[in-house]
Design a protein around this motif. Sequence first.
Motif, PDB file in Angstrom:
ATOM      1  N   CYS A 176       0.839  -1.191   0.000  1.00  0.00           N
ATOM      2  CA  CYS A 176       0.000   0.000   0.000  1.00  0.00           C
ATOM      3  C   CYS A 176       0.874   1.241   0.000  1.00  0.00           C
ATOM      4  CB  CYS A 176      -0.954   0.002   1.187  1.00  0.00           C
ATOM      5  SG  CYS A 176      -0.204  -0.113   2.831  1.00  0.00           S
ATOM      6  N   ASN A 177       0.312   2.296  -0.511  1.00  0.00           N
ATOM      7  CA  ASN A 177       1.052   3.546  -0.723  1.00  0.00           C
ATOM      8  C   ASN A 177       0.088   4.698  -0.514  1.00  0.00           C
ATOM      9  OD1 ASN A 177       1.358   5.739  -2.999  1.00  0.00           O
ATOM     10  ND2 ASN A 177       3.430   5.011  -2.598  1.00  0.00           N
ATOM     11  N   MET A 178       0.516   5.697   0.218  1.00  0.00           N
ATOM     12  CA  MET A 178      -0.329   6.869   0.444  1.00  0.00           C
ATOM     13  C   MET A 178       0.481   8.144   0.251  1.00  0.00           C
ATOM     14  SD  MET A 178      -2.732   5.934   3.721  1.00  0.00           S
ATOM     15  CE  MET A 178      -3.600   4.382   3.846  1.00  0.00           C
ATOM     16  N   TRP A 179      -0.150   9.091  -0.399  1.00  0.00           N
ATOM     17  CA  TRP A 179       0.417  10.437  -0.534  1.00  0.00           C
ATOM     18  C   TRP A 179      -0.367  11.323   0.416  1.00  0.00           C
ATOM     19  CZ3 TRP A 179       2.441  12.269  -5.838  1.00  0.00           C
ATOM     20  CH2 TRP A 179       3.108  11.212  -6.482  1.00  0.00           C
ATOM     21  N   LEU A 180       0.311  11.986   1.351  1.00  0.00           N
ATOM     22  CA  LEU A 180      -0.433  12.708   2.364  1.00  0.00           C
ATOM     23  C   LEU A 180       0.285  13.955   2.846  1.00  0.00           C
ATOM     24  CD1 LEU A 180       1.071  11.903   5.294  1.00  0.00           C
ATOM     25  CD2 LEU A 180       0.024   9.693   4.764  1.00  0.00           C
ATOM     26  N   ARG A 181      -0.482  14.766   3.535  1.00  0.00           N
ATOM     27  CA  ARG A 181       0.049  15.945   4.226  1.00  0.00           C
ATOM     28  C   ARG A 181       0.030  15.634   5.717  1.00  0.00           C
ATOM     29  NH1 ARG A 181      -3.527  20.852   2.553  1.00  0.00           N
ATOM     30  NH2 ARG A 181      -2.194  21.901   4.095  1.00  0.00           N
ATOM     31  N   THR A 182       1.109  15.957   6.387  1.00  0.00           N
ATOM     32  CA  THR A 182       1.197  15.644   7.813  1.00  0.00           C
ATOM     33  C   THR A 182       0.731  16.786   8.696  1.00  0.00           C
ATOM     34  OG1 THR A 182       3.497  16.383   7.860  1.00  0.00           O
ATOM     35  CG2 THR A 182       3.100  14.026   7.463  1.00  0.00           C
ATOM     36  N   THR A 183       0.593  17.986   8.111  1.00  0.00           N
ATOM     37  CA  THR A 183       0.198  19.129   8.905  1.00  0.00           C
ATOM     38  C   THR A 183      -0.539  20.147   8.032  1.00  0.00           C
ATOM     39  OG1 THR A 183       1.026  21.032  10.184  1.00  0.00           O
ATOM     40  CG2 THR A 183       2.478  20.127   8.500  1.00  0.00           C
ATOM     41  N   SER A 184      -1.418  20.911   8.652  1.00  0.00           N
ATOM     42  CA  SER A 184      -2.118  21.965   7.937  1.00  0.00           C
ATOM     43  C   SER A 184      -1.220  23.162   7.677  1.00  0.00           C
ATOM     44  CB  SER A 184      -3.347  22.407   8.742  1.00  0.00           C
ATOM     45  OG  SER A 184      -2.929  22.939   9.990  1.00  0.00           O
ATOM     46  N   GLN A 185      -0.051  23.180   8.324  1.00  0.00           N
ATOM     47  CA  GLN A 185       0.856  24.318   8.212  1.00  0.00           C
ATOM     48  C   GLN A 185       1.728  24.253   6.961  1.00  0.00           C
ATOM     49  OE1 GLN A 185       0.383  26.721  10.551  1.00  0.00           O
ATOM     50  NE2 GLN A 185      -1.222  25.299  11.175  1.00  0.00           N
ATOM     51  N   SER A 186       1.701  23.141   6.256  1.00  0.00           N
ATOM     52  CA  SER A 186       2.545  22.980   5.077  1.00  0.00           C
ATOM     53  C   SER A 186       1.774  22.258   3.979  1.00  0.00           C
ATOM     54  CB  SER A 186       3.799  22.175   5.432  1.00  0.00           C
ATOM     55  OG  SER A 186       4.528  21.821   4.264  1.00  0.00           O
ATOM     56  N   MET A 187       2.046  22.649   2.721  1.00  0.00           N
ATOM     57  CA  MET A 187       1.425  21.993   1.575  1.00  0.00           C
ATOM     58  C   MET A 187       2.248  20.790   1.096  1.00  0.00           C
ATOM     59  SD  MET A 187      -1.359  23.557   1.104  1.00  0.00           S
ATOM     60  CE  MET A 187      -1.829  22.938  -0.511  1.00  0.00           C
ATOM     61  N   GLU A 188       3.355  20.533   1.771  1.00  0.00           N
ATOM     62  CA  GLU A 188       4.228  19.431   1.349  1.00  0.00           C
ATOM     63  C   GLU A 188       3.489  18.100   1.421  1.00  0.00           C
ATOM     64  OE1 GLU A 188       7.582  18.788   3.841  1.00  0.00           O
ATOM     65  OE2 GLU A 188       8.524  17.339   2.490  1.00  0.00           O
ATOM     66  N   ILE A 189       3.638  17.335   0.353  1.00  0.00           N
ATOM     67  CA  ILE A 189       3.058  15.993   0.302  1.00  0.00           C
ATOM     68  C   ILE A 189       4.188  14.979   0.424  1.00  0.00           C
ATOM     69  CG2 ILE A 189       1.843  14.324  -1.145  1.00  0.00           C
ATOM     70  CD1 ILE A 189       0.296  16.693  -2.331  1.00  0.00           C
ATOM     71  N   THR A 190       4.009  14.041   1.329  1.00  0.00           N
ATOM     72  CA  THR A 190       5.004  12.997   1.507  1.00  0.00           C
ATOM     73  C   THR A 190       4.419  11.652   1.094  1.00  0.00           C
ATOM     74  OG1 THR A 190       4.369  12.801   3.839  1.00  0.00           O
ATOM     75  CG2 THR A 190       6.251  14.208   3.314  1.00  0.00           C
ATOM     76  N   ILE A 191       5.288  10.767   0.651  1.00  0.00           N
ATOM     77  CA  ILE A 191       4.872   9.468   0.136  1.00  0.00           C
ATOM     78  C   ILE A 191       5.304   8.380   1.116  1.00  0.00           C
ATOM     79  CG2 ILE A 191       5.067   7.851  -1.787  1.00  0.00           C
ATOM     80  CD1 ILE A 191       5.801  10.282  -3.541  1.00  0.00           C
ATOM     81  N   HIS A 192       4.374   7.508   1.430  1.00  0.00           N
ATOM     82  CA  HIS A 192       4.633   6.482   2.429  1.00  0.00           C
ATOM     83  C   HIS A 192       4.220   5.108   1.901  1.00  0.00           C
ATOM     84  CE1 HIS A 192       5.278   9.618   5.519  1.00  0.00           C
ATOM     85  NE2 HIS A 192       4.401  10.277   4.766  1.00  0.00           N
ATOM     86  N   TRP A 193       4.994   4.095   2.299  1.00  0.00           N
ATOM     87  CA  TRP A 193       4.750   2.721   1.871  1.00  0.00           C
ATOM     88  C   TRP A 193       4.508   1.809   3.062  1.00  0.00           C
ATOM     89  CZ3 TRP A 193       4.569   1.097  -3.208  1.00  0.00           C
ATOM     90  CH2 TRP A 193       5.036   1.997  -4.171  1.00  0.00           C
ATOM     91  N   GLY A 194       3.624   0.855   2.863  1.00  0.00           N
ATOM     92  CA  GLY A 194       3.461  -0.217   3.834  1.00  0.00           C
ATOM     93  C   GLY A 194       4.519  -1.281   3.617  1.00  0.00           C
ATOM     94  N   GLN A 195       4.537  -2.251   4.497  1.00  0.00           N
ATOM     95  CA  GLN A 195       5.599  -3.254   4.477  1.00  0.00           C
ATOM     96  C   GLN A 195       5.357  -4.376   3.476  1.00  0.00           C
ATOM     97  OE1 GLN A 195       3.041  -3.354   6.409  1.00  0.00           O
ATOM     98  NE2 GLN A 195       2.601  -5.452   7.078  1.00  0.00           N
TER      99      GLN A 195
END
Length: 121
Positions: A94-113
């Motif tokens: 699984c893979n998700m593109w997300l924002r970790t905070t409302s203070q930044s528009m940066e999107i980070t990419i995360h993978w499951g195991q």
Amino acid sequence: VQLQASGGGLVQPGGSLRLSCSASGSIFSINAMRWFRQAPGKERELVVAITSGGSTNYADSVKGRFTISRDVAKNTMYLQMNSLKPEDTAVYYCNMWLRTTSQSMEITIHWGQGTLVTVSS
């Protein structure tokens, strides 16, 4: 942020499995969710994607057999796999593109195991 995938296993051809992927940690919003798979000796391939608006895009090989869904409140997505074939055997990621905070528009990419799906009689 951590993604935890589960639900893989051994199933006979024609059978069904349901995979789950839950995200935990600092999450403000999830822009996109995807399932990939990698079969032995092959490159990782996209199985299905779903956007924050609910639009989906399935690989031709799984159309009509696999269904992606999500629980936004739980930061969780699912992959219902029906009419499984031996060629569906792979490690599913699984893979998700997300924002970790409302203070930044940066999107980070995360993978499951990864969770192994084996379709065999």
